[in-house]
Write a protein that holds these residues in place. Structure first.
Motif, mmCIF file in Angstrom:
data_model
loop_
_atom_site.group_PDB
_atom_site.id
_atom_site.type_symbol
_atom_site.label_atom_id
_atom_site.label_comp_id
_atom_site.label_asym_id
_atom_site.label_seq_id
_atom_site.Cartn_x
_atom_site.Cartn_y
_atom_site.Cartn_z
ATOM 1 N N ALA A 168 -25.077 -3.669 -36.752
ATOM 2 C CA ALA A 168 -24.670 -4.961 -37.298
ATOM 3 C C ALA A 168 -25.543 -6.081 -36.756
ATOM 4 C CB ALA A 168 -23.207 -5.241 -36.961
ATOM 5 N N VAL A 169 -25.876 -6.004 -35.477
ATOM 6 C CA VAL A 169 -26.721 -7.023 -34.863
ATOM 7 C C VAL A 169 -28.129 -6.954 -35.448
ATOM 8 C CG1 VAL A 169 -27.759 -7.827 -32.710
ATOM 9 C CG2 VAL A 169 -25.383 -7.048 -32.735
ATOM 10 N N GLU A 214 -28.987 -5.771 -38.387
ATOM 11 C CA GLU A 214 -28.946 -6.221 -39.776
ATOM 12 C C GLU A 214 -28.887 -7.739 -39.851
ATOM 13 O OE1 GLU A 214 -29.002 -6.227 -43.843
ATOM 14 O OE2 GLU A 214 -29.477 -4.615 -42.414
ATOM 15 N N ASP A 215 -28.137 -8.362 -38.929
ATOM 16 C CA ASP A 215 -28.067 -9.821 -38.897
ATOM 17 C C ASP A 215 -29.436 -10.414 -38.577
ATOM 18 O OD1 ASP A 215 -26.516 -12.420 -38.708
ATOM 19 O OD2 ASP A 215 -27.359 -12.327 -36.681
ATOM 20 N N ALA A 216 -30.147 -9.803 -37.634
ATOM 21 C CA ALA A 216 -31.487 -10.279 -37.290
ATOM 22 C C ALA A 216 -32.426 -10.147 -38.488
ATOM 23 C CB ALA A 216 -32.033 -9.492 -36.100
ATOM 24 N N ARG A 217 -32.305 -9.051 -39.211
ATOM 25 C CA ARG A 217 -33.137 -8.818 -40.398
ATOM 26 C C ARG A 217 -32.850 -9.872 -41.464
ATOM 27 N NH1 ARG A 217 -32.036 -6.536 -45.183
ATOM 28 N NH2 ARG A 217 -33.754 -5.634 -46.400
ATOM 29 N N THR A 218 -31.574 -10.131 -41.706
ATOM 30 C CA THR A 218 -31.188 -11.108 -42.733
ATOM 31 C C THR A 218 -31.687 -12.500 -42.375
ATOM 32 O OG1 THR A 218 -29.209 -9.829 -43.283
ATOM 33 C CG2 THR A 218 -29.245 -12.146 -43.951
ATOM 34 N N ARG A 219 -31.534 -12.884 -41.100
ATOM 35 C CA ARG A 219 -31.990 -14.201 -40.654
ATOM 36 C C ARG A 219 -33.497 -14.325 -40.795
ATOM 37 N NH1 ARG A 219 -31.517 -14.599 -35.452
ATOM 38 N NH2 ARG A 219 -31.874 -16.835 -35.381
ATOM 39 N N GLN A 238 -34.322 -14.674 -44.580
ATOM 40 C CA GLN A 238 -33.917 -15.989 -45.065
ATOM 41 C C GLN A 238 -34.839 -17.071 -44.527
ATOM 42 O OE1 GLN A 238 -31.374 -17.200 -47.239
ATOM 43 N NE2 GLN A 238 -31.597 -15.063 -47.851
#
Length: 257
Positions: free
Chosen positions: A116-117, A119-124, A127
């Motif tokens: 989850a962490v 994936e959040d880094a990837r999304t940020r 974006q």
């Protein structure tokens, strides 16, 4: 100064500002970073408005008639949306961001452990790359400044843009991280291409065509602002062909007048 100095300085300020933003960003609470993003959205909206007002430019009205400028911008955006959607431009830009994220920060993301962490880094990252690329490359200073430098009239506009982008990169990177720094790739490609185009065209760049392009770019920046303000996730990447279509429509209308 040699041709290309403006883009070189611009890329350097984004690199410096983005790196500084990453270094200080993790020290700021999420609430503060969110407010900074809101502020950037509002400023982007202001810049968008000052660009979009070019639809009322006298040179454009003289070339295509008083009633045509709005229709030209509408036609450019509608046609651009169709072309961009069919080409899946936004997905391709995000794909480039994803590639750069895996290329430069993949090992760091996996070291964090939880999926989850990561994936959040990837999304940020994606974006940050997408939004920064659009903000740094769609505005009027990008277009006019690059072409102006290419035709040999100096890099003053790009040097001004460099200062603005440097401060924006600090704020963006504080929220989105290294994706903002990676947007330098897009900036160099876009501004370098426009500078080369200016060199090829010489000093023949009709004001009416530039006005239509600037107004269309302003509306694309409205879409970026809506994303930053989390009002609507406008697929601005899919609308990018409108920037090429707007001056073409001006030329077509001029032929028939």
């Amino acid at each position: 100064m040699f041709t290309g100095t403006g883009t070189l300085v611009n890329a350097s300020t984004v690199l410096l500002g983005g790196t500084l933003g990453v270094l200080i960003g993790h020290r700021l609470p999420v609430r503060v970073r969110s407010r900074v993003t809101d502020a950037l959205g509002l400023v982007t909206l202001l810049i968008a408005g000052t660009s979009a007002i070019a639809v009322t430019d006298g040179s454009l009205s003289d070339a295509v008639g008083d009633s045509a400028p709005m229709l030209i911008v509408l036609g450019a955006l509608a046609t651009g949306a169709i072309v961009g959607s069919l080409l899946r431009l936004e997905d391709r830009i995000e794909g480039l961001g994803d590639y750069l994220q895996r290329r430069f920060t993949g090992s760091a993301a996996s070291a964090e452990g939880a999926d989850a962490v990561a994936e959040d880094a990837r999304t940020r990252f994606i974006q940050g790359f997408l939004i920064s690329s659009l903000v740094f490359c769609v505005g009027p200073l990008t277009i006019l400044g690059s072409i102006t430098e290419g035709i040999g009239s100096g890099a003053d506009q790009l040097l001004l843009k460099s200062a603005l982008d440097g401060f924006a990169a600090i704020a963006f990177a504080a929220t989105f991280g290294w994706g903002v720094v990676a947007s330098v790739v897009t900036l160099v490609v876009v501004q370098g291409s426009l500078t080369a185009l200016g060199a090829v065209l010489g000093d023949f760049v009709p004001d009416a065509h530039l006005a239509a392009l600037t107004a269309t770019g302003g509306l694309l920046l409205v879409g970026v602002a809506l994303r930053l303000l989390e009002i609507k996730q406008v697929k601005v990447g899919d609308l990018l062909p409108a920037l090429l279509i707007a001056p073409v429509l001006v030329e077509v209308v001029t032929w028939f007048r």
